[in-house]
Write a protein that holds these residues in place. Sequence first.
Motif, PDB file in Angstrom:
ATOM      1  N   PHE A 204       3.507  -2.094   4.414  1.00  0.00           N
ATOM      2  CA  PHE A 204       3.795  -2.258   2.998  1.00  0.00           C
ATOM      3  C   PHE A 204       2.642  -2.936   2.281  1.00  0.00           C
ATOM      4  O   PHE A 204       1.836  -3.644   2.895  1.00  0.00           O
ATOM      5  CB  PHE A 204       5.083  -3.074   2.804  1.00  0.00           C
TER       6      PHE A 204
ATOM      7  N   LEU B 130       5.761   1.101   0.030  1.00  0.00           N
ATOM      8  CA  LEU B 130       6.278   1.116   1.394  1.00  0.00           C
ATOM      9  C   LEU B 130       5.909   2.421   2.094  1.00  0.00           C
ATOM     10  O   LEU B 130       6.015   3.498   1.512  1.00  0.00           O
ATOM     11  CB  LEU B 130       7.807   0.955   1.345  1.00  0.00           C
TER      12      LEU B 130
ATOM     13  N   HIS C  62       6.543   0.740  10.213  1.00  0.00           N
ATOM     14  CA  HIS C  62       6.341   0.699   8.769  1.00  0.00           C
ATOM     15  C   HIS C  62       5.270  -0.307   8.392  1.00  0.00           C
ATOM     16  O   HIS C  62       4.918  -1.197   9.152  1.00  0.00           O
ATOM     17  CB  HIS C  62       7.663   0.373   8.047  1.00  0.00           C
TER      18      HIS C  62
END
Length: 248
Positions: free
Chosen positions: A58, A33, A56
């Motif tokens: 991942f 992550l 974000h």
Amino acid sequence: MSIHLELRSYRGGDRHRHDYSQILLPMRGAMRLDVEGHHSVVSSNCVAIIPRDHEHDFEPSRDCSMLILDVEASAFAGEAAPALLRDALPSLTRVEPWLWRMFRQLGAEVEAGACQASDAARLALAGLQLVEPSALPRPLSRAESRVLGLTRDASAGSVAEMARTAGLGQSRFHALFRVTTGQSPKQMQLGRLFDEAADKLATTALPVSEIAYELGYQNASSFNRQFKRRFGLTPSEFRAASRSGGPG
């Protein structure tokens, strides 16, 4: 949506952000992550928090499955939010084994359709109230401060060297280390070791055997076994998953 719970399988990521906080509880596999430069590997026995409006991305393992809670600020309606959600920064926190078993059971019931998602969401939030934040609830002694300082030093050396640096005998050092971090020095070192291994697997083309030797393993088979025990898949499977791409 004030609280939404869902069991999700991931194949790849794309950089984005949400106008709500997101809680990740891994049921299977692992996920690398990146939350605005905060890098971590989300795997068994931990909970990850992505605060609202944090960009974000991942990289999941091939068998990655997460119990996800999307939580709006209005979800608590005047009630105290779990301590993990009160900080505006992303976090990754270890969960006590007995509490982790509860989360795993809850995920299994959601997957089997034996529990309504709305009921499961409330149960999960109740469980998260029991997860202690990383910060210690009392002032540290000088010895504890020295020990905690060493946990932030990636080049601190062996356990014996860390104990000498802290000016403590090894048994006392081990005891204070557990008090201040909730884990043993060996567990911390292994965590750092395998986070480094996961990063090398995801970002380089080095052979698995070479990564194992660089990290101090005498043979790749031992490294492979311990890596799979930690992440639920072999180093080669982790590398393949991290490069599979595609929408999440």
